[in-house]
Design a protein around this motif. Structure first.
Motif, PDB file in Angstrom:
ATOM      1  N   THR A  46       6.843  10.745  -6.976  1.00 60.43           N
ATOM      2  CA  THR A  46       5.694  11.629  -7.154  1.00 60.43           C
ATOM      3  C   THR A  46       4.870  11.084  -8.313  1.00 60.43           C
ATOM      4  O   THR A  46       5.328  11.065  -9.462  1.00 60.43           O
ATOM      5  CB  THR A  46       6.143  13.067  -7.458  1.00 60.43           C
ATOM      6  N   PHE A  47       3.665  10.636  -7.985  1.00 63.92           N
ATOM      7  CA  PHE A  47       2.894   9.933  -9.011  1.00 63.92           C
ATOM      8  C   PHE A  47       1.639  10.666  -9.473  1.00 63.92           C
ATOM      9  O   PHE A  47       1.021  10.278 -10.460  1.00 63.92           O
ATOM     10  CB  PHE A  47       2.503   8.533  -8.505  1.00 63.92           C
ATOM     11  N   ALA A  48       1.222  11.733  -8.786  1.00 70.54           N
ATOM     12  CA  ALA A  48      -0.017  12.413  -9.192  1.00 70.54           C
ATOM     13  C   ALA A  48       0.116  13.913  -8.980  1.00 70.54           C
ATOM     14  O   ALA A  48       0.808  14.372  -8.053  1.00 70.54           O
ATOM     15  CB  ALA A  48      -1.200  11.869  -8.414  1.00 70.54           C
ATOM     16  N   ARG A  49      -0.576  14.654  -9.811  1.00 73.91           N
ATOM     17  CA  ARG A  49      -0.511  16.110  -9.743  1.00 73.91           C
ATOM     18  C   ARG A  49      -1.865  16.686 -10.128  1.00 73.91           C
ATOM     19  O   ARG A  49      -2.513  16.203 -11.060  1.00 73.91           O
ATOM     20  CB  ARG A  49       0.569  16.626 -10.694  1.00 73.91           C
ATOM     21  N   SER A  50      -2.267  17.738  -9.416  1.00 72.99           N
ATOM     22  CA  SER A  50      -3.549  18.377  -9.726  1.00 72.99           C
ATOM     23  C   SER A  50      -3.430  19.261 -10.952  1.00 72.99           C
ATOM     24  O   SER A  50      -2.323  19.631 -11.373  1.00 72.99           O
ATOM     25  CB  SER A  50      -4.003  19.233  -8.538  1.00 72.99           C
ATOM     26  N   THR A  79       0.847  -1.195   0.000  1.00 71.96           N
ATOM     27  CA  THR A  79       0.000   0.000   0.000  1.00 71.96           C
ATOM     28  C   THR A  79       0.881   1.244   0.000  1.00 71.96           C
ATOM     29  O   THR A  79       1.972   1.258   0.581  1.00 71.96           O
ATOM     30  CB  THR A  79      -0.913   0.001   1.241  1.00 71.96           C
ATOM     31  N   VAL A  80       0.408   2.285  -0.637  1.00 71.56           N
ATOM     32  CA  VAL A  80       1.167   3.516  -0.776  1.00 71.56           C
ATOM     33  C   VAL A  80       1.371   4.201   0.586  1.00 71.56           C
ATOM     34  O   VAL A  80       0.538   4.116   1.488  1.00 71.56           O
ATOM     35  CB  VAL A  80       0.438   4.466  -1.751  1.00 71.56           C
ATOM     36  N   ASP A  81       2.530   4.867   0.743  1.00 68.59           N
ATOM     37  CA  ASP A  81       2.823   5.708   1.923  1.00 68.59           C
ATOM     38  C   ASP A  81       2.802   7.166   1.452  1.00 68.59           C
ATOM     39  O   ASP A  81       3.849   7.754   1.121  1.00 68.59           O
ATOM     40  CB  ASP A  81       4.201   5.380   2.502  1.00 68.59           C
ATOM     41  N   PRO A  82       1.641   7.805   1.411  1.00 66.78           N
ATOM     42  CA  PRO A  82       1.533   9.090   0.712  1.00 66.78           C
ATOM     43  C   PRO A  82       1.903  10.307   1.564  1.00 66.78           C
ATOM     44  O   PRO A  82       1.766  10.314   2.781  1.00 66.78           O
ATOM     45  CB  PRO A  82       0.050   9.142   0.343  1.00 66.78           C
ATOM     46  N   TYR A  83       2.361  11.315   0.881  1.00 66.23           N
ATOM     47  CA  TYR A  83       2.475  12.662   1.454  1.00 66.23           C
ATOM     48  C   TYR A  83       2.166  13.645   0.334  1.00 66.23           C
ATOM     49  O   TYR A  83       2.238  13.313  -0.855  1.00 66.23           O
ATOM     50  CB  TYR A  83       3.853  12.918   2.071  1.00 66.23           C
ATOM     51  N   VAL A  84       1.783  14.846   0.716  1.00 65.38           N
ATOM     52  CA  VAL A  84       1.348  15.865  -0.251  1.00 65.38           C
ATOM     53  C   VAL A  84       2.356  17.011  -0.268  1.00 65.38           C
ATOM     54  O   VAL A  84       2.857  17.435   0.786  1.00 65.38           O
ATOM     55  CB  VAL A  84      -0.056  16.396   0.112  1.00 65.38           C
ATOM     56  N   THR A  85       2.637  17.518  -1.449  1.00 61.95           N
ATOM     57  CA  THR A  85       3.465  18.717  -1.614  1.00 61.95           C
ATOM     58  C   THR A  85       2.634  19.786  -2.324  1.00 61.95           C
ATOM     59  O   THR A  85       2.055  19.526  -3.379  1.00 61.95           O
ATOM     60  CB  THR A  85       4.728  18.431  -2.439  1.00 61.95           C
ATOM     61  N   VAL A  86       2.564  20.959  -1.717  1.00 63.83           N
ATOM     62  CA  VAL A  86       1.880  22.107  -2.325  1.00 63.83           C
ATOM     63  C   VAL A  86       2.952  23.017  -2.905  1.00 63.83           C
ATOM     64  O   VAL A  86       3.911  23.379  -2.210  1.00 63.83           O
ATOM     65  CB  VAL A  86       1.026  22.857  -1.292  1.00 63.83           C
ATOM     66  N   ASP A 106       4.766   8.935  -3.083  1.00 58.47           N
ATOM     67  CA  ASP A 106       4.904   7.738  -2.249  1.00 58.47           C
ATOM     68  C   ASP A 106       6.267   7.797  -1.580  1.00 58.47           C
ATOM     69  O   ASP A 106       7.303   7.923  -2.243  1.00 58.47           O
ATOM     70  CB  ASP A 106       4.780   6.485  -3.111  1.00 58.47           C
ATOM     71  N   TYR A 107       6.268   7.715  -0.258  1.00 55.07           N
ATOM     72  CA  TYR A 107       7.513   7.799   0.503  1.00 55.07           C
ATOM     73  C   TYR A 107       8.193   6.442   0.573  1.00 55.07           C
ATOM     74  O   TYR A 107       7.549   5.423   0.837  1.00 55.07           O
ATOM     75  CB  TYR A 107       7.229   8.304   1.923  1.00 55.07           C
ATOM     76  N   ASN A 108       9.494   6.418   0.350  1.00 58.41           N
ATOM     77  CA  ASN A 108      10.294   5.208   0.510  1.00 58.41           C
ATOM     78  C   ASN A 108      11.334   5.442   1.593  1.00 58.41           C
ATOM     79  O   ASN A 108      11.769   6.585   1.829  1.00 58.41           O
ATOM     80  CB  ASN A 108      10.994   4.830  -0.799  1.00 58.41           C
TER      81      ASN A 108
END
Length: 673
Positions: free
Chosen positions: A392-396, A320-327, A382-384
């Motif tokens: 970084t796999f997704a962007r708005s 499962t992904v270990d997510p974090y967000v960057t603005v 996804d944090y490793n």
């Protein structure tokens, strides 16, 4: 004539005391003991003249003695006679001086020469007017004293009337005329005088330094920051504010280096709160007034992005992904400002509830003229382990600045559909994936309350790395000092900036004009700076207490004991000692500055309250006073001090009553027929 004036001299049994500026030792003693023409009444045999002598002596006590003003240096009571010598100065410093002199001379030319207390008063006033004929720097307090002397005589008009029912020249009317001219001179001298403006300038400098040292104390005592060496000797709030910006927004290489070292610190709760404090308009106003307009950084506005949650994040190829967000705030491929959330382990539908700060340029044309627009984007990664292979796999979809500020004004949840950047696994998909955020304009009080709730209600929140606290026990003291410092800066800025504008326009007259407002404001300044000092002491005490407890507890195992010995001789231990020393020094400097603020405030009150019933208002002063009142009536002021509006109303009501009695004085004087 000599025999007629003989009773002006003191009787042998009743010594007459005369206080004069250039007189003998007796004169000096008379000033110190507030004795002006003491015994004048007893030098007359006739009861009516004795009564008038008492009135003149009492008037001097109420005016010159009360203000600490000496009699004219060339005034001598011995051998005093009425003189009709005209005004000799061809170029008087102020026309009011000659007009007042002429009013007395007209009276004396109409009166028969008399050896009475009225002659003493007239010759005394003429001696002072001659002495100040060409003095451009006649002190306002001296003008006030002689004006009040004339007013005191006017108030005793019935006792000072002559024998004749219809006098050719009325002594009381002449005194009223002199008081009127001195009133005009007082307005002129108050406008010329810059004592209040100078004191407010001193207050502005004291306020800036007070804010600087308590801001340093917040970072050194409360926050668990690794401070660059240059920050220990920090003497500039503008530099401290620049370290809170992205290096991309700075011009100077030195500033960029400090900002890079401090970036992680400013993203903690403590850092966020101090950054917002430094961005407050009233703090920025004090900084600009002291250091000038900022030229070493792009002018920016701060935006808060509440990262609330994410939905339907894809899985990786193995887990499962270990997510974090960057603005990010971007312009084309260039990142101007950014902030990261914490990492949520093994979570496809994570909830963060974190507030991130980014800086958006107010002057995009200064960055890349004619190039890409500035936009806001949100990325998910996804944090490793180790952070070296994060993906970084997704962007708005980028959001333009007009929509950013529109959403920030609405402050509602914003659902961002995500676009794929990198495929996490063959089965990874972004169908239904979105990140929920809320854009807000920052408010210091709102963020302080949010952080307080988080530290109080969420288990481990104040102990986490995100809090930025040295010890979770000092959290309440940290918040208390930050809030107290914000309130102190708010009222100090009003006094040092807006109230100072009134004195720039009208000199000391401006301070007198807004005395009810300014005195109430100064009371609030005293209370708020004292509260900030006490909060600083409480934070320092809380930190020291926690450190003593840690030292007493000691290590519980041989391994911890070995670590403690190593730490004692380590670089970090030396840095901690340096931090404690700098924090203690900042506290001591702040305490001394608080005492200086109180002294300056007291000196300003003396100017405000030292001149009563001063008339005359100029249009510019009215506008400045209205602006000051508008700020004091604002919701922000009421929120910080609910009792403030009531105190101002009471002060103004009292001033209105005093002013009405003053305006009635001249009409009362000229009512004599």
């Amino acid at each position: 004539m000599a025999s007629a004036l003989a009773f002006l001299l003191p009787k042998p049994s009743t010594p007459l005391v005369l206080a004069a500026a250039g007189g003998a030792v007796a004169g000096g003693a008379a000033v110190a003991g507030s004795l002006y023409l003491k015994g004048l009444a007893d030098s007359y045999d006739e009861g009516r003249l004795q009564r008038q002598g008492e009135i003149v002596a009492d008037a001097l006590q109420q005016s010159l003695s009360a203000e600490g003003v000496r009699l004219p240096s060339h005034f001598e009571l011995a051998g005093l006679q009425q003189t009709l010598t005209p005004w000799l100065s061809e170029a008087p410093a102020y026309p009011q001086l000659k007009l007042a002199f002429d009013a007395i001379l007209r009276l004396q030319t109409k009166r028969k020469p008399r050896a009475d207390p009225k002659t003493v008063a007239c010759e005394l006033l003429k001696a002072w007017l001659r002495e100040k004929a060409e003095d451009r720097g006649v002190p306002p307090r001296e003008v006030l004293a002689y004006r009040n002397f004339c007013r005191a005589l006017v108030q005793q008009k019935h006792a000072l009337r002559g024998h004749s029912l219809v006098e050719k020249g009325s002594f009381v009317q002449a005194m009223a005329h002199v008081a009127h001219e001195l009133d005009g001179l007082l307005l002129t001298r108050l406008r010329d005088a810059q004592s209040a403006s100078q004191l407010l300038g001193e207050l502005r400098g004291e306020a800036y330094s007070f804010l600087l040292h308590l801001s340093k104390l917040l970072l050194l005592s409360g926050a668990n920051f690794t401070m660059p060496e240059a920050m220990y000797s920090l003497d500039s709030l503008a530099l401290l504010r620049r370290t809170a910006l992205s290096p991309e927004l700075l011009h100077d290489k030195f500033d960029k280096g400090l900002a890079s070292e401090m970036q992680s610190a400013w993203q903690t709760d403590c850092g966020l709160l101090v950054k917002l404090l430094l961005s407050q308009p009233h703090v920025a106003g004090l900084v600009t007034a002291h250091e000038g307009i900022e030229t070493r950084a792009i002018r920016t506005s701060t935006l808060i992005v509440d990262v609330l949650r994410a939905e339907a994040l894809p899985s990786t190829a193995v887990d499962t992904v270990d997510p974090y967000v960057t603005v990010k705030v971007v312009q084309g491929t260039r990142t101007l400002s950014s902030a990261k959330s914490s990492v949520k382990k093994n979570c496809e539908n994570p909830t963060w509830g974190e507030s991130l700060l980014v800086d958006i340029p107010d002057q995009p044309e200064l960055l890349l003229p004619g190039m890409e627009p500035i936009e806001l984007v949100v990325e998910v990664a996804d944090y490793n382990v180790g952070g070296n292979f994060n993906c970084t796999f997704a962007r708005s979809v980028p959001i333009g600045l007009p929509e950013v500020w529109q959403q920030a004004t609405a402050a509602t949840e914003l659902y961002l559909e995500m676009e794929k950047i990198t495929k996490l696994s063959p089965r990874g998909t972004l169908e239904g994936t979105r990140v929920v955020v809320c854009l807000r304009r920052p408010e210091f009080a709102t963020e302080a309350a949010r952080i307080q709730r988080s530290w109080s209600c969420e288990p481990g929140a104040s102990s986490s790395e995100q809090s930025g606290l040295k010890f979770h026990e000092v959290g309440p003291a940290f918040l208390n000092l930050a809030t107290a410092l914000d309130n102190a800066a708010y009222f100090l800025d009003i006094a040092a900036q807006q109230a100072a504008e009134v004195t720039k326009l009208l000199g000391d007259l401006g301070a007198v004009l807004v005395a009810p407002l300014l005195c109430t404001l100064l009371n609030e300044v005293d209370q708020r700076t004292t509260a900030a000092e006490l909060a600083a002491v409480a934070l320092n005490d809380a930190l020291m207490s926690r450190m003593v407890e840690s030292a007493r507890a000691g290590p519980v195992s041989i391994f911890e004991a070995a670590a403690a010995v190593g730490k004692r001789f380590s670089t970090s231990a030396a840095a901690e000692e340096r931090t404690r020393q700098e924090a203690s020094r900042s506290l001591e400097v702040a305490r001394e500055l608080r005492r200086r603020v109180l002294d300056t405030s007291a000196d300003l009150r003396r100017i405000c309250l030292g001149y009563q019933n001063v008339k005359g208002v100029l249009g510019e002063a009215v506008q400045a006073a209205v602006a000051l009142r508008s700020t004091l009536d604002s919701k922000d002021t009421v929120r910080r001090s609910p009792h403030f509006a009531e105190q101002i109303s009471e002060a103004e009501a009292s001033e209105a009553r005093a002013g009405e009695s003053g305006r009635a004085l001249l009409a009362h004087a000229f009512a004599l027929k």
